[in-house]
Write a protein that holds these residues in place. Structure first.
Motif, PDB file in Angstrom:
ATOM      1  N   ARG A   1      11.347   3.807   0.858  1.00 34.67           N
ATOM      2  CA  ARG A   1      10.791   3.387   2.142  1.00 34.67           C
ATOM      3  C   ARG A   1      11.831   2.566   2.900  1.00 34.67           C
ATOM      4  NH1 ARG A   1       4.552   1.567   2.836  1.00 34.67           N
ATOM      5  NH2 ARG A   1       4.396   3.794   2.362  1.00 34.67           N
TER       6      ARG A   1
ATOM      7  N   ASN B   1       2.387   9.268   1.732  1.00 32.08           N
ATOM      8  CA  ASN B   1       1.773   9.079   0.409  1.00 32.08           C
ATOM      9  C   ASN B   1       0.632  10.067   0.171  1.00 32.08           C
ATOM     10  OD1 ASN B   1       2.372   5.921   1.471  1.00 32.08           O
ATOM     11  ND2 ASN B   1       3.255   6.528  -0.494  1.00 32.08           N
TER      12      ASN B   1
ATOM     13  N   GLU C   1       3.295  -3.271   4.647  1.00 31.91           N
ATOM     14  CA  GLU C   1       3.975  -3.693   3.421  1.00 31.91           C
ATOM     15  C   GLU C   1       4.625  -2.494   2.727  1.00 31.91           C
ATOM     16  OE1 GLU C   1       4.283  -6.781   2.667  1.00 31.91           O
ATOM     17  OE2 GLU C   1       2.809  -7.669   4.035  1.00 31.91           O
ATOM     18  N   ILE C   2       5.345  -2.779   1.666  1.00 38.34           N
ATOM     19  CA  ILE C   2       6.048  -1.733   0.924  1.00 38.34           C
ATOM     20  C   ILE C   2       5.077  -0.720   0.311  1.00 38.34           C
ATOM     21  CG2 ILE C   2       6.160  -2.951  -1.304  1.00 38.34           C
ATOM     22  CD1 ILE C   2       9.112  -1.058   0.277  1.00 38.34           C
ATOM     23  N   ASP C   3       3.815  -1.162   0.088  1.00 39.55           N
ATOM     24  CA  ASP C   3       2.850  -0.269  -0.559  1.00 39.55           C
ATOM     25  C   ASP C   3       1.695   0.140   0.359  1.00 39.55           C
ATOM     26  OD1 ASP C   3       1.759  -2.769  -0.402  1.00 39.55           O
ATOM     27  OD2 ASP C   3       1.017  -2.830  -2.467  1.00 39.55           O
ATOM     28  N   THR C   4       1.807  -0.117   1.658  1.00 39.31           N
ATOM     29  CA  THR C   4       0.761   0.326   2.591  1.00 39.31           C
ATOM     30  C   THR C   4       0.733   1.860   2.619  1.00 39.31           C
ATOM     31  OG1 THR C   4       1.164  -1.629   3.965  1.00 39.31           O
ATOM     32  CG2 THR C   4      -0.114   0.164   4.954  1.00 39.31           C
ATOM     33  N   PRO C   5      -0.418   2.481   2.308  1.00 32.55           N
ATOM     34  CA  PRO C   5      -0.443   3.948   2.257  1.00 32.55           C
ATOM     35  C   PRO C   5      -0.227   4.587   3.634  1.00 32.55           C
ATOM     36  CG  PRO C   5      -2.413   2.998   1.229  1.00 32.55           C
ATOM     37  CD  PRO C   5      -1.718   1.897   1.955  1.00 32.55           C
TER      38      PRO C   5
ATOM     39  N   ASN D   1       2.911  11.147  -4.378  1.00 32.21           N
ATOM     40  CA  ASN D   1       3.708  10.385  -5.352  1.00 32.21           C
ATOM     41  C   ASN D   1       5.185  10.431  -4.962  1.00 32.21           C
ATOM     42  OD1 ASN D   1       1.554   9.637  -7.224  1.00 32.21           O
ATOM     43  ND2 ASN D   1       1.438  11.831  -7.653  1.00 32.21           N
TER      44      ASN D   1
ATOM     45  N   GLN E   1       6.748  -3.177  10.093  1.00 33.44           N
ATOM     46  CA  GLN E   1       7.265  -3.796   8.868  1.00 33.44           C
ATOM     47  C   GLN E   1       8.079  -5.051   9.182  1.00 33.44           C
ATOM     48  OE1 GLN E   1      10.433  -2.003   6.414  1.00 33.44           O
ATOM     49  NE2 GLN E   1       8.904  -1.865   4.787  1.00 33.44           N
TER      50      GLN E   1
END
Length: 267
Positions: A221, A204, A174-178, A216, A168
């Motif tokens: 993070r 996730n 990224e903040i939304d990388t699974p 969910n 990171q």
């Protein structure tokens, strides 16, 4: 059972021992699970189920842990033509990831099945620095235990959290990388048994041979490396951490009071 990383978190130590014991009693592990990210019965089916998800199918670049439990995941990634990054075990090299692609393996006449084994990956893959890496679309981590709300624990060494924090820092995650794990159903436990700390990265998705759990997760993070949470032996034993810490050390030295000369005047 005590491991190299016992003693940092009592509740997690107990949980890991319970899971390792349960896997062994139920003959659900392949080999001795104690002290490891356990290789589990059904790992191949879990990898297949993971490969059916859109997060997998859309991913071009995948980061995966080097443990035996995820050999089928690494194999599937290469079969599906994805760029695969695997962490160097224990992060013992400055270039702490190995890059593997099916094209490179074909040129070397190395089979995908062989290269999915961590020891072979280290010899046939390309060691890369963060600057040489592509952004990562999907992260797979190994777990000893995972909770449906996204909590997780590995074997206690903290490598997965460190790797993700460094990735990171360099803009590769990224903040939304699974973030996903594949585990045996016996490794999925109540969220209340998995205390999460500020530097812990939540899951996730949890994938077993039988089901897919989208967590969910509500756990925040982490944002890059939490230097305050690093242990002294991590800084001593992981070369890339020492390198990343050097500018911070120089800054601290520059801010410390300057030593006066013997005549009492400042230098």
């Amino acid at each position: 059972m005590k491991t190299d990383w016992t003693g940092y978190h009592h509740d997690k130590d107990n949980l890991r021992n319970e899971i390792w014991s349960l896997l062994k009693q139920q003959a659900a592990s392949v080999g001795d699970p104690f002290g490891h990210i356990p290789n589990f019965v059904g790992a191949e089916l879990a990898a297949e189920k993971l490969a059916s998800l859109s997060i997998w199918q859309q991913a071009k670049t995948i980061k995966c842990n080097p443990d035996s439990a995820q050999i089928p995941v690494r194999m599937r990634a290469l079969q599906d033509g994805k760029r695969l990054y695997m962490a160097v075990p224990r992060l013992t090299d400055d270039r702490c990831f190995v890059e593997l692609t099916a094209e490179d393996l074909q040129r070397q006449n190395v089979s995908i099945a062989e290269s999915a084994i961590a020891r072979k990956a280290l010899t046939c893959g390309r060691l890369v620095s963060f600057a040489e890496m592509e952004p990562i679309d999907l992260v797979i981590v190994g777990c000893v235990a995972a909770g449906p709300g996204g909590g997780r624990t590995g074997k206690g060494a903290g490598f997965a959290d460190l790797e993700l924090a460094m990735l990171q820092e360099f803009g590769l995650v990224e903040i939304d990388t699974p973030i996903v794990t594949t585990v045996h159903p016996l490794q999925v436990v109540a969220d209340s048994l998995l205390p999460m700390q500020a530097h812990d990265w939540a899951l996730n998705w949890i994938v077993t041979a039988q089901e897919v759990i989208e967590t969910n997760t509500s756990y925040p993070r982490p944002t890059g490396l939490n230097w305050d949470s690093l242990r002294s032996e991590q800084l001593e034993q992981i070369p890339i951490l020492r390198k990343l810490n050097e500018p911070r050390r120089r800054l601290r030295r520059s801010r410390s009071p300057r030593v006066g000369r013997e005549d009492g005047k400042k230098e």
